[in-house]
Design a protein around this motif. Structure first.
Motif, mmCIF file in Angstrom:
data_model
loop_
_atom_site.group_PDB
_atom_site.id
_atom_site.type_symbol
_atom_site.label_atom_id
_atom_site.label_comp_id
_atom_site.label_asym_id
_atom_site.label_seq_id
_atom_site.Cartn_x
_atom_site.Cartn_y
_atom_site.Cartn_z
ATOM 1 N N LYS A 63 -99.763 34.842 13.517
ATOM 2 C CA LYS A 63 -100.291 35.547 12.341
ATOM 3 C C LYS A 63 -100.694 34.573 11.239
ATOM 4 O O LYS A 63 -101.744 34.744 10.605
ATOM 5 C CB LYS A 63 -99.276 36.548 11.810
ATOM 6 N N GLN A 64 -99.903 33.533 11.016
ATOM 7 C CA GLN A 64 -100.234 32.553 9.984
ATOM 8 C C GLN A 64 -101.539 31.831 10.306
ATOM 9 O O GLN A 64 -102.372 31.597 9.418
ATOM 10 C CB GLN A 64 -99.093 31.560 9.802
ATOM 11 N N VAL A 65 -101.718 31.466 11.576
ATOM 12 C CA VAL A 65 -102.962 30.794 11.977
ATOM 13 C C VAL A 65 -104.135 31.753 11.829
ATOM 14 O O VAL A 65 -105.189 31.391 11.288
ATOM 15 C CB VAL A 65 -102.863 30.237 13.411
ATOM 16 N N GLU A 66 -103.959 32.987 12.307
ATOM 17 C CA GLU A 66 -105.028 33.984 12.181
ATOM 18 C C GLU A 66 -105.405 34.220 10.723
ATOM 19 O O GLU A 66 -106.585 34.279 10.383
ATOM 20 C CB GLU A 66 -104.589 35.316 12.810
ATOM 21 N N ASP A 67 -104.393 34.359 9.871
ATOM 22 C CA ASP A 67 -104.653 34.603 8.447
ATOM 23 C C ASP A 67 -105.366 33.410 7.797
ATOM 24 O O ASP A 67 -106.262 33.596 6.968
ATOM 25 C CB ASP A 67 -103.362 34.919 7.704
ATOM 26 N N SER A 68 -104.980 32.203 8.168
ATOM 27 C CA SER A 68 -105.639 31.005 7.630
ATOM 28 C C SER A 68 -107.100 30.963 8.045
ATOM 29 O O SER A 68 -107.993 30.687 7.235
ATOM 30 C CB SER A 68 -104.930 29.736 8.113
ATOM 31 N N TYR A 69 -107.344 31.240 9.309
ATOM 32 C CA TYR A 69 -108.702 31.238 9.850
ATOM 33 C C TYR A 69 -109.554 32.305 9.166
ATOM 34 O O TYR A 69 -110.682 32.045 8.740
ATOM 35 C CB TYR A 69 -108.635 31.471 11.358
ATOM 36 N N THR A 70 -108.995 33.508 9.021
ATOM 37 C CA THR A 70 -109.704 34.618 8.388
ATOM 38 C C THR A 70 -110.008 34.310 6.926
ATOM 39 O O THR A 70 -111.121 34.563 6.443
ATOM 40 C CB THR A 70 -108.880 35.916 8.502
ATOM 41 N N PRO A 80 -110.955 23.409 6.324
ATOM 42 C CA PRO A 80 -110.615 22.539 7.438
ATOM 43 C C PRO A 80 -110.823 23.243 8.770
ATOM 44 O O PRO A 80 -110.646 24.454 8.882
ATOM 45 C CB PRO A 80 -109.131 22.251 7.225
ATOM 46 N N LYS A 81 -111.233 22.457 9.745
ATOM 47 C CA LYS A 81 -111.264 22.965 11.102
ATOM 48 C C LYS A 81 -109.822 23.257 11.489
ATOM 49 O O LYS A 81 -108.909 22.524 11.107
ATOM 50 C CB LYS A 81 -111.864 21.942 12.073
ATOM 51 N N ILE A 82 -109.620 24.305 12.243
ATOM 52 C CA ILE A 82 -108.278 24.633 12.723
ATOM 53 C C ILE A 82 -108.235 24.325 14.205
ATOM 54 O O ILE A 82 -109.020 24.860 14.992
ATOM 55 C CB ILE A 82 -107.925 26.100 12.440
ATOM 56 N N GLU A 83 -107.342 23.414 14.547
ATOM 57 C CA GLU A 83 -107.214 22.951 15.923
ATOM 58 C C GLU A 83 -105.818 23.274 16.438
ATOM 59 O O GLU A 83 -104.828 22.990 15.776
ATOM 60 C CB GLU A 83 -107.444 21.441 15.978
ATOM 61 N N ILE A 84 -105.755 23.859 17.610
ATOM 62 C CA ILE A 84 -104.486 24.134 18.268
ATOM 63 C C ILE A 84 -104.254 23.015 19.277
ATOM 64 O O ILE A 84 -105.141 22.672 20.062
ATOM 65 C CB ILE A 84 -104.506 25.504 18.989
ATOM 66 N N ASN A 103 -107.137 32.717 24.359
ATOM 67 C CA ASN A 103 -106.494 33.502 23.310
ATOM 68 C C ASN A 103 -106.534 32.814 21.949
ATOM 69 O O ASN A 103 -106.767 33.462 20.931
ATOM 70 C CB ASN A 103 -105.055 33.833 23.694
ATOM 71 N N TRP A 104 -106.306 31.497 21.908
ATOM 72 C CA TRP A 104 -106.288 30.808 20.617
ATOM 73 C C TRP A 104 -107.685 30.578 20.060
ATOM 74 O O TRP A 104 -107.856 30.453 18.854
ATOM 75 C CB TRP A 104 -105.512 29.497 20.715
ATOM 76 N N LEU A 105 -108.701 30.534 20.913
ATOM 77 C CA LEU A 105 -110.058 30.329 20.397
ATOM 78 C C LEU A 105 -110.570 31.534 19.608
ATOM 79 O O LEU A 105 -111.603 31.451 18.955
ATOM 80 C CB LEU A 105 -111.033 29.982 21.523
ATOM 81 N N LYS A 106 -109.833 32.629 19.635
ATOM 82 C CA LYS A 106 -110.196 33.783 18.816
ATOM 83 C C LYS A 106 -109.905 33.506 17.342
ATOM 84 O O LYS A 106 -110.505 34.125 16.465
ATOM 85 C CB LYS A 106 -109.415 35.019 19.261
ATOM 86 N N THR A 107 -108.968 32.587 17.071
ATOM 87 C CA THR A 107 -108.556 32.331 15.686
ATOM 88 C C THR A 107 -108.416 30.846 15.376
ATOM 89 O O THR A 107 -107.719 30.474 14.437
ATOM 90 C CB THR A 107 -107.218 33.024 15.379
#
Length: 122
Positions: A63-70, A80-84, A103-107
């Motif tokens: 959720k934190q990653v999704e919220d940051s991306y959104t 910043p680019k978000i990299e997992i 799944n992670w490339l969605k966010t």
């Protein structure tokens, strides 16, 4: 972390296991002016993550990653680019790793895989 804001000509990468996302607001993180925020995600799903990262919470991290991306996207910013980053364990299957990426490339902007570092005695 505000010291990072002064480095406009240097590509700054910040690595976190995700705990950073719970300590600072999305706006504060964006103000750091970093190029890439790298989030280390252990495990391929909630069960394996919570087993490897004792005390961790896969759902909260997700959720934190999704919220940051959104939030970043809502401001029409690219950085910043978000990299997992995921460390591949010997027991993980190719199918599981494909699912992790999908799944992670969605966010996130990128998903990268690393081999585990083994401690060697010399």
């Amino acid at each position: 972390m505000n010291v990072l804001a002064g480095f406009r000509s240097i590509r700054v990468f910040v690595y976190t296991n995700g705990s950073l996302l719970g300590k600072f607001s999305h706006r504060e993180i964006l103000e750091w002016n970093m190029h890439t925020l790298v989030v280390s995600v252990d495990g391929t799903d909630p069960d394996s993550y919570n087993h490897i990262r004792v005390g961790g919470d896969y759902g909260a991290l997700r959720k934190q990653v999704e919220d940051s991306y959104t939030f970043r996207t809502s401001l029409t910013r690219k950085f910043p680019k978000i990299e997992i980053r995921h460390v591949m364990m010997p027991y993980e299957t190719t199918s599981q790793l494909v699912d992790v990426r999908k799944n992670w490339l969605k966010t996130a902007d990128t998903v990268k895989f690393n081999y585990p570092n083994s401690a060697r005695k010399e």
